[in-house]
Design a protein around this motif. Structure first.
Motif, short mmCIF file in Angstrom:
data_model
loop_
_atom_site.label_atom_id
_atom_site.label_comp_id
_atom_site.label_asym_id
_atom_site.label_seq_id
_atom_site.Cartn_x
_atom_site.Cartn_y
_atom_site.Cartn_z
N MET A 1 110.23 46.89 -35.85
CA MET A 1 110.13 48.35 -35.73
C MET A 1 109.27 48.71 -34.52
N GLU A 2 109.78 49.60 -33.68
CA GLU A 2 109.02 50.04 -32.51
C GLU A 2 108.00 51.07 -32.95
N ASN A 3 106.73 50.80 -32.64
CA ASN A 3 105.74 51.80 -33.00
C ASN A 3 104.85 52.15 -31.82
N THR A 4 104.54 51.19 -30.99
CA THR A 4 103.68 51.53 -29.86
C THR A 4 104.51 51.66 -28.59
N LEU A 5 103.90 52.28 -27.63
CA LEU A 5 104.54 52.43 -26.32
C LEU A 5 104.80 51.06 -25.71
N ARG A 6 103.87 50.16 -25.91
CA ARG A 6 104.04 48.81 -25.38
C ARG A 6 105.25 48.12 -26.02
N ASP A 7 105.46 48.32 -27.32
CA ASP A 7 106.63 47.75 -27.99
C ASP A 7 107.91 48.31 -27.39
N ARG A 8 107.91 49.61 -27.09
CA ARG A 8 109.09 50.23 -26.47
C ARG A 8 109.38 49.62 -25.10
N VAL A 9 108.32 49.37 -24.32
CA VAL A 9 108.50 48.75 -23.00
C VAL A 9 109.08 47.35 -23.17
N ASN A 10 108.54 46.57 -24.11
CA ASN A 10 109.03 45.20 -24.32
C ASN A 10 110.48 45.18 -24.79
N THR A 11 110.84 46.11 -25.67
CA THR A 11 112.23 46.21 -26.13
C THR A 11 113.15 46.55 -24.97
N ALA A 12 112.74 47.49 -24.12
CA ALA A 12 113.54 47.86 -22.95
C ALA A 12 113.66 46.69 -21.99
N LEU A 13 112.58 45.91 -21.85
CA LEU A 13 112.58 44.75 -20.97
C LEU A 13 113.61 43.73 -21.45
N LYS A 14 113.62 43.45 -22.74
CA LYS A 14 114.59 42.50 -23.30
C LYS A 14 116.02 42.99 -23.09
N GLN A 15 116.22 44.30 -23.28
CA GLN A 15 117.56 44.87 -23.09
C GLN A 15 117.99 44.76 -21.62
N ALA A 16 117.06 45.00 -20.71
CA ALA A 16 117.38 44.90 -19.29
C ALA A 16 117.76 43.46 -18.93
N MET A 17 117.10 42.48 -19.57
CA MET A 17 117.46 41.07 -19.34
C MET A 17 118.89 40.82 -19.80
N ARG A 18 119.21 41.31 -21.01
CA ARG A 18 120.56 41.13 -21.56
C ARG A 18 121.60 41.80 -20.66
N ASP A 19 121.26 42.97 -20.14
CA ASP A 19 122.19 43.74 -19.30
C ASP A 19 122.25 43.22 -17.86
N LYS A 20 121.36 42.29 -17.55
CA LYS A 20 121.24 41.76 -16.17
C LYS A 20 121.04 42.88 -15.15
N ASP A 21 120.20 43.85 -15.54
CA ASP A 21 119.87 44.99 -14.68
C ASP A 21 118.59 44.64 -13.92
N ALA A 22 118.75 44.05 -12.75
CA ALA A 22 117.62 43.50 -11.99
C ALA A 22 116.60 44.56 -11.60
N GLN A 23 117.05 45.72 -11.12
CA GLN A 23 116.13 46.78 -10.69
C GLN A 23 115.27 47.26 -11.86
N ARG A 24 115.91 47.57 -12.98
CA ARG A 24 115.21 48.04 -14.17
C ARG A 24 114.25 46.96 -14.68
N LEU A 25 114.72 45.73 -14.70
CA LEU A 25 113.92 44.62 -15.18
C LEU A 25 112.65 44.47 -14.33
N ALA A 26 112.79 44.58 -13.02
CA ALA A 26 111.64 44.45 -12.13
C ALA A 26 110.61 45.54 -12.42
N THR A 27 111.07 46.76 -12.63
CA THR A 27 110.14 47.86 -12.92
C THR A 27 109.45 47.66 -14.26
N LEU A 28 110.20 47.24 -15.27
CA LEU A 28 109.60 47.01 -16.59
C LEU A 28 108.58 45.87 -16.54
N ARG A 29 108.86 44.87 -15.72
CA ARG A 29 107.88 43.78 -15.56
C ARG A 29 106.62 44.29 -14.87
#
Length: 155
Positions: A1-29
């Motif tokens: 369950m996403e509860n903190t802002l940091r959890d939301r960032v980590n979830t988005a990071l994992k999704q960007a990896m799955r989507d192979k979205d390099a630009q988004r992934l770089a920003t999330l990192r």
């Protein structure tokens, strides 16, 4: 369950990896690195190791401000490609920030803070800013709010 802002960032990071979205992934990192840097700095001073959402919002606000300044510099230097990349980073960071207040909402918040603190002069500006930062972190540009408070207190 996403509860903190940091959890939301980590979830988005994992999704960007799955989507192979390099630009988004770089920003999330970059966001994660900034959060970790802040935690390391806090640990070094014996402070809180787990950052609160407000701490993360402050980091995101600074990152946004830095990128907007870079966009301006790149545009002035004729480097539109770099300016566009910075704009894309701002868009990714903005996903994690609360909705920005309109000018009218900012004015109303300033008025409410003035009433709450019983501020009567420009010397009370620190108290007013303290109330605004406690309630509206990430929702307004405090650099732009300062002059507005000064105008209001000197008129």
């Amino acid at each position: 369950m996403e509860n903190t802002l940091r959890d939301r960032v980590n979830t988005a990071l994992k999704q960007a990896m799955r989507d192979k979205d390099a630009q988004r992934l770089a920003t999330l990192r970059l966001i994660n690195a900034a959060i970790k840097d802040q935690e390391i700095a806090a640990r070094a001073t014996g402070g809180e190791v787990q950052l609160s959402d407000d701490d993360v919002l402050t980091i995101l606000g600074k990152m946004t401000k830095q990128r907007l300044e870079s966009v301006r510099a790149y545009e002035e230097g004729g480097r539109i490609d770099l300016a566009e990349r910075e704009q894309q980073e701002v868009a990714v960071i903005a996903e994690f920030l609360p909705k920005q207040l309109s000018d009218e909402e900012v004015d109303a918040a300033i008025e409410a803070a003035i009433e709450e603190t019983n501020a009567s002069s420009i010397r009370d500006m620190g108290k007013i800013m303290g109330v605004l930062k406690a309630k509206y972190t990430g929702q307004m540009d405090f650099g732009a709010v300062g002059p507005r408070i000064k105008d209001r207190m000197t008129s």
